[in-house]
Design a protein around this motif. Sequence first.
Motif: not given
Lengths: 307, 109
Positions: A127-131, A136-146, A148-150, A269-276
């Motif tokens: 998942a790390n390698i893949f993300s 190179w993508m803009p931060d917003i897209i990169y973060n959301s893709l990341r 999803i991958i995780y 939790y893993i997907g989005s930090g401390i998931g409330f």
Amino acid sequence: MTRFEFVNKLNGRLYLLSENERRDIIDEYMGHIDLKMQEGKSEAEAIRDFGDIDELADEILQAYHIDSSKVGDRTLDIYIRQRVDYIGRAAEKFLSFSARQIARLFAEFLVLMLLLSLMRWPIISCANIFSYMFAWMPDIIYNSLRTIIYFIANIINLALAFVLIYHFINKRIMDNNPTPPTPPHSGSSQGFSGDASIGSQVEKFSNMAVDKAEKFGRSALNAGEKTGSFIINFAVAIIKISLVLTVGLPGAIITICAIVGTVLAWVLYIGSGIGFLGLCICGVGVCIMAIAFMSWLCGLLGGKTNA
Amino acid sequence: MNTQFKKGVLELIVLLSIADMDKYGYQLISEVGEIMDVNEGTIYPLLKRLVNDEYCETYLKQSAEGPARKYYHLTDSGRIYLKVLTQEWLKFADTVNNFIKESGFDDKI
């Protein structure tokens, strides 16, 4: 079809009947097959004379005034009942084990947990390698893709963990009989070979386990070598009691709630930090667990023992 | 033969075949099989229901070859039930036969 498969399938279709009724009917069929074989027919031929199993099961249910077409509408309901029943049987089986068997089981479970934690690494690394490929993508897209991958990686992880634990319960608890049964018939082990998908294999395992547990559950309860000193027996008693509290038949519901709650919490939790949200769901799971546990305890104190 | 017909009379035939003599499942099925072509598997649940309804009772009897066999015996209430069922059937068959005759369809066959 062998006798073993026939019984397995018929048992599965007739779960609506009580165990005694089912046993009675199946005993009759077994006797019938025996007599047919004495007449010179083969086992497969004798079973073929019963016709299509689904139709047969329908007719049996009709004899008990159960309309199978109405039953079909409540598939999920029945599925859940079967699973709860299954967990209950696993617990019952576990309680019949001796000290040595439980010690071995515990060690094996630790190894399994270690395996599971090791298994996380390759998947998370992937998942790390893949993300990074999307860095190179803009931060917003990169973060959301990341995210999803995780998320997907963790789902895979969880699915693997579930399959492994399920497999473990089947192999180590359900199949672990104090008195090893004589293998009923050839073909009974076919479920293990072949290139079937995990899903169907799990299904086969569960079918076999249910059948075996059914056959030997009773004898297993009374069997088992009683070895070990007083301290070991005492420790085993405590383990058993705590297991009754967590995996006993009423505990099945508790366990399901707890697992669902924690699993969702973990993934989020893993997907989005401390998931409330995850913590909330976990909290709900724990609450349901507590309520279920309390009501079960009240039922127990009221005299309805399940163990 | 129409399966609906078979389903309807199977109970009557099974009860009749054990009325004069107790029989075990396999024996009974062989006998019923001579009268009509019926799926062997379906007779056992029928027997089970008859036992549950207390029209029949079972007992085990040792056999010369193989394990003990489960014999089916018609109870008193079963006998009454059989009587009612037979009367109903005869009346019903009579009515149907008459109706066929009235319609005149039997001449055309």
